[in-house]
Design a protein around this motif. Structure first.
Motif, PDB file in Angstrom:
ATOM      1  N   UNK A   5     -26.082  24.745 -19.341  1.00  0.00           N
ATOM      2  CA  UNK A   5     -26.494  23.585 -18.823  1.00  0.00           C
ATOM      3  C   UNK A   5     -28.148  23.186 -18.497  1.00  0.00           C
ATOM      4  N   UNK A   6     -28.980  24.359 -18.727  1.00  0.00           N
ATOM      5  CA  UNK A   6     -30.429  24.491 -18.413  1.00  0.00           C
ATOM      6  C   UNK A   6     -31.020  25.393 -19.305  1.00  0.00           C
ATOM      7  N   UNK A   7     -32.394  25.633 -19.307  1.00  0.00           N
ATOM      8  CA  UNK A   7     -33.130  26.230 -20.090  1.00  0.00           C
ATOM      9  C   UNK A   7     -33.178  27.674 -19.495  1.00  0.00           C
ATOM     10  N   UNK A   8     -32.185  28.863 -19.266  1.00  0.00           N
ATOM     11  CA  UNK A   8     -32.437  29.831 -18.707  1.00  0.00           C
ATOM     12  C   UNK A   8     -31.328  30.602 -18.574  1.00  0.00           C
ATOM     13  N   UNK A   9     -31.080  31.741 -18.448  1.00  0.00           N
ATOM     14  CA  UNK A   9     -29.775  32.462 -18.082  1.00  0.00           C
ATOM     15  C   UNK A   9     -29.235  32.085 -16.731  1.00  0.00           C
ATOM     16  N   UNK A  46     -26.990  26.965 -10.713  1.00  0.00           N
ATOM     17  CA  UNK A  46     -28.096  25.726 -10.812  1.00  0.00           C
ATOM     18  C   UNK A  46     -27.418  24.281 -11.597  1.00  0.00           C
ATOM     19  N   UNK A  47     -28.045  23.398 -11.464  1.00  0.00           N
ATOM     20  CA  UNK A  47     -27.463  22.209 -11.911  1.00  0.00           C
ATOM     21  C   UNK A  47     -28.094  22.088 -13.404  1.00  0.00           C
ATOM     22  N   UNK A  48     -27.400  20.962 -14.010  1.00  0.00           N
ATOM     23  CA  UNK A  48     -27.506  20.615 -15.535  1.00  0.00           C
ATOM     24  C   UNK A  48     -28.998  20.189 -15.621  1.00  0.00           C
ATOM     25  N   UNK A  49     -29.731  20.510 -16.441  1.00  0.00           N
ATOM     26  CA  UNK A  49     -30.822  19.992 -16.778  1.00  0.00           C
ATOM     27  C   UNK A  49     -30.907  19.306 -18.242  1.00  0.00           C
ATOM     28  N   UNK A  50     -31.235  18.059 -18.137  1.00  0.00           N
ATOM     29  CA  UNK A  50     -31.338  17.161 -19.581  1.00  0.00           C
ATOM     30  C   UNK A  50     -32.779  17.018 -19.736  1.00  0.00           C
TER      31      UNK A  50
END
Length: 89
Positions: A31-35, A1-5
């Protein structure tokens, strides 16, 4: 998955003057909210973070690491492995 800002379109709550200390050795900075998101690093026990917001449901925290080998990195960590406290403004 891509980075989530976090941004205005992201379902998050802004945190004000809140800091965290990692309470589980080896906590993954993601990089994001989740495993399902890529791990950017591993945080040692008692690593400090400046928390800026949370994901929907407060399950994930987003912030900047301020000590240790990942100092300066921004990322997501699981809330249940971080002890939160308020700083002095």
């Amino acid at each position: 998955m891509h980075s989530t800002v976090p941004n205005d379109n992201f379902d998050n709550k802004r945190r004000s003057h809140e800091y965290g200390s990692v309470n589980a050795a080896g906590l993954r900075l993601r990089t994001g909210p989740g495993t399902g998101y890529t791990a950017k690093g591993s945080l040692k026990l008692y690593t400090g973070m400046d928390i800026t917001c949370t994901s929907s449901g407060d399950r994930w925290l987003y912030g900047k690491v301020y000590d240790g080998s990942n100092k300066g990195k921004w990322g997501w960590v699981a809330n249940k492995y971080v002890s939160l406290y308020y700083g002095v403004s």
